[in-house]
Scaffold this motif. Structure first.
Motif, short mmCIF file in Angstrom:
data_model
loop_
_atom_site.label_atom_id
_atom_site.label_comp_id
_atom_site.label_asym_id
_atom_site.label_seq_id
_atom_site.Cartn_x
_atom_site.Cartn_y
_atom_site.Cartn_z
N LEU A 44 0.84 -1.20 0.00
CA LEU A 44 0.00 0.00 0.00
C LEU A 44 0.87 1.25 0.00
O LEU A 44 0.61 2.20 -0.76
N LEU A 45 1.91 1.28 0.83
CA LEU A 45 2.81 2.43 0.85
C LEU A 45 3.50 2.62 -0.50
O LEU A 45 3.66 3.76 -0.97
N GLN A 46 3.89 1.52 -1.14
CA GLN A 46 4.52 1.61 -2.45
C GLN A 46 3.58 2.22 -3.48
O GLN A 46 3.98 3.05 -4.30
N MET A 47 2.33 1.81 -3.44
CA MET A 47 1.33 2.36 -4.37
C MET A 47 1.10 3.85 -4.14
O MET A 47 0.95 4.62 -5.09
N ILE A 48 1.04 4.25 -2.87
CA ILE A 48 0.84 5.67 -2.56
C ILE A 48 2.03 6.49 -3.08
O ILE A 48 1.85 7.58 -3.63
N ASP A 49 3.23 5.97 -2.92
CA ASP A 49 4.41 6.65 -3.47
C ASP A 49 4.33 6.76 -5.00
O ASP A 49 4.70 7.78 -5.58
N GLN A 50 3.86 5.69 -5.64
CA GLN A 50 3.71 5.71 -7.10
C GLN A 50 2.70 6.78 -7.51
O GLN A 50 2.89 7.47 -8.52
N LEU A 51 1.61 6.89 -6.74
CA LEU A 51 0.59 7.88 -7.06
C LEU A 51 1.15 9.30 -6.96
O LEU A 51 0.94 10.12 -7.85
N ARG A 52 1.86 9.57 -5.89
CA ARG A 52 2.45 10.91 -5.74
C ARG A 52 3.42 11.19 -6.88
O ARG A 52 3.42 12.29 -7.45
N SER A 53 4.24 10.21 -7.21
CA SER A 53 5.21 10.39 -8.30
C SER A 53 4.51 10.65 -9.62
O SER A 53 4.97 11.46 -10.44
N ALA A 54 3.37 9.98 -9.84
CA ALA A 54 2.64 10.16 -11.09
C ALA A 54 1.97 11.53 -11.16
O ALA A 54 1.84 12.12 -12.24
N VAL A 55 1.55 12.06 -10.01
CA VAL A 55 0.85 13.35 -9.99
C VAL A 55 1.82 14.52 -10.04
O VAL A 55 1.56 15.54 -10.68
N GLU A 56 2.95 14.41 -9.36
CA GLU A 56 3.93 15.50 -9.32
C GLU A 56 4.52 15.78 -10.70
O GLU A 56 4.78 14.86 -11.47
N THR A 57 4.74 17.04 -10.97
CA THR A 57 5.53 17.40 -12.15
C THR A 57 7.01 17.16 -11.84
O THR A 57 7.41 17.10 -10.67
N PRO A 58 7.85 17.01 -12.86
CA PRO A 58 9.29 16.85 -12.60
C PRO A 58 9.86 17.97 -11.74
O PRO A 58 10.69 17.73 -10.87
N THR A 59 9.42 19.20 -12.00
CA THR A 59 9.93 20.32 -11.20
C THR A 59 9.52 20.19 -9.74
O THR A 59 10.32 20.46 -8.83
N GLU A 60 8.28 19.77 -9.48
CA GLU A 60 7.83 19.59 -8.10
C GLU A 60 8.65 18.52 -7.39
O GLU A 60 9.01 18.66 -6.21
N THR A 61 8.97 17.45 -8.10
CA THR A 61 9.80 16.39 -7.51
C THR A 61 11.17 16.92 -7.14
O THR A 61 11.68 16.66 -6.03
#
Length: 396
Positions: free
Chosen positions: A33-50
């Motif tokens: 579940l934690l891995q999926m949440i991290d994937q979701l954040r990574s998918a939503v963030e723009t490269p600059t935000e990351t």
């Protein structure tokens, strides 16, 4: 559509996994579940935000270190029991810090979700409580003070050493940066050693004990049931927290339990209080306990480069009884393809403070084989947790 559909699918998967965790909790499902949440954040963030998130991690850690030193979380937890929040002005009165500084520090704490702000009052949460317990209260300042001076100079160290991986404990990046390596620094700072001992005792609370992961019954068939024999030696066991837990659950097993660590570490630990034999010992010297059923190492080998690990293992092998003794190692076994971020980060930390290594399964097999051992089994409940390795002498 090409962007929305993958996000929609991932959100649905997260929802399904959250229901599974709620109905049948397990370390594996929690990790996924934690891995999926991290994937979701990574998918939503723009490269600059990351990139910006990465850039501004150091000030977050510095602010957190300061807030813990000021004792702010303890104040919030105390007031929580009275069902009241605490204003910045009140925190300034409690701590003696400037009210404007309190506001600026607490902006970071609330943004990190470590407490909340309601009607100009800061309110504790369960995460605030964790920061008043040894894992947060002692672990964060100890690890921050231990590692940050070296990590800030790690790029310079690697550049000046032609980007070769550190391989010698006595020439580790920490030794180069601050003049001492990990255990030298702890040994010369009694307050930090105390914080470190407290952190080590607390950091596994709430997690399954390694002997709930490892099938202990494997050790029982040939164990010698005499009072003068040793069943398990906990080598480098700090102040005996693992042995006390083991004794509570498996006190019926035959033989003695022995705790070994440096005299300065086990100072104040009595055999009567611990319920075990307490012995001052450096694992770089000959092992005085011969023929024990189990020689147990938890979070030891990741501190050291291969040559010192080989020395520790060989001195242990020389004390083992062939076809009877076992070595049990509790440490991370990294995935070769996608290790969790915490384990990958910890590998860099251990490399920095003592030329240590978080090892993959292949690296563990090579290391153990070089000391005359083979792996008899590896057990793990979740990729995010430490594994249990059983090793036995290679028979000819």
């Amino acid at each position: 559509m090409t962007i929305v559909m993958p996000l929609y699918s991932l959100v649905n998967r997260i929802g399904a996994m959250a229901l599974e965790v709620a109905s049948e909790p397990s370390p594996q499902a929690h990790f996924e579940l934690l891995q999926m949440i991290d994937q979701l954040r990574s998918a939503v963030e723009t490269p600059t935000e990351t990139v910006l998130c990465l850039i501004y991690q150091p000030p977050q850690n510095a602010a957190l270190r300061t807030v813990i030193e000021l004792g702010i979380f303890a104040v919030l937890v105390e007031k929580r029991h009275r069902e009241t929040g605490v204003s910045a002005t009140q925190l300034a009165e409690y701590t003696g810090a400037d009210p404007d500084l309190i506001v600026r520090l607490m902006r970071v704490m609330t943004a990190l979700g470590l407490c909340s702000l309601s009607s100009e009052a800061y309110v504790a949460s369960e995460k605030t409580v964790a920061l008043t317990q040894p894992i947060g209260r002692d672990g964060i300042p100890c690890i921050y003070d231990l590692t940050v001076p070296t990590l800030s100079k790690l790029p310079e160290y690697l550049r000046s050493h032609d980007y070769a991986k550190p391989q010698e404990y006595t020439h580790s990046p920490m030794k180069w940066a601050v003049g001492q390596s990990q255990f030298e620094w702890l040994g010369s700072n009694q307050q930090q050693q105390t914080l470190f001992n407290s952190y080590m005792a607390s950091r596994r609370e709430g997690r399954p004990m390694c002997f709930n992961t490892y099938p202990v019954e494997r050790l029982l068939g040939h164990a010698v049931p005499f009072e003068d024999t040793v069943f398990l030696v906990n080598i480098g066991g700090n102040q005996g927290h693992d042995l006390r837990n083991f004794r509570r659950e498996y006190g019926h097993l035959p033989g003695k339990l022995t705790l070994q660590d440096l005299p300065s570490v086990i100072e104040g630990v009595s055999s009567r209080d611990a319920g075990v034999q307490v012995m001052g010992y450096s694992f770089l010297g000959p092992q005085p306990v011969k023929g024990a059923r189990v020689y147990y190492f938890r979070a030891i080998f990741h501190d050291w480069p291969d040559d010192i690990c080989q020395q520790i293992l060989r001195t242990t092998v020389s004390a083992m009884a062939q076809d009877y003794s076992r070595i049990i190692i509790v440490d991370f076994v990294l995935s070769d393809t996608k290790p969790p971020l915490m384990q990958a980060s910890l590998d860099i930390q251990m490399m920095s403070i003592g030329a240590g290594v978080e090892r993959s399964e292949g690296q563990w097999r090579d290391l153990l084989h070089s000391a005359g051992l083979r792996i008899a089994g590896i057990w793990n409940q979740s990729p995010g947790m430490e594994s249990v390795i059983e090793a036995v002498p290679i028979t000819t």
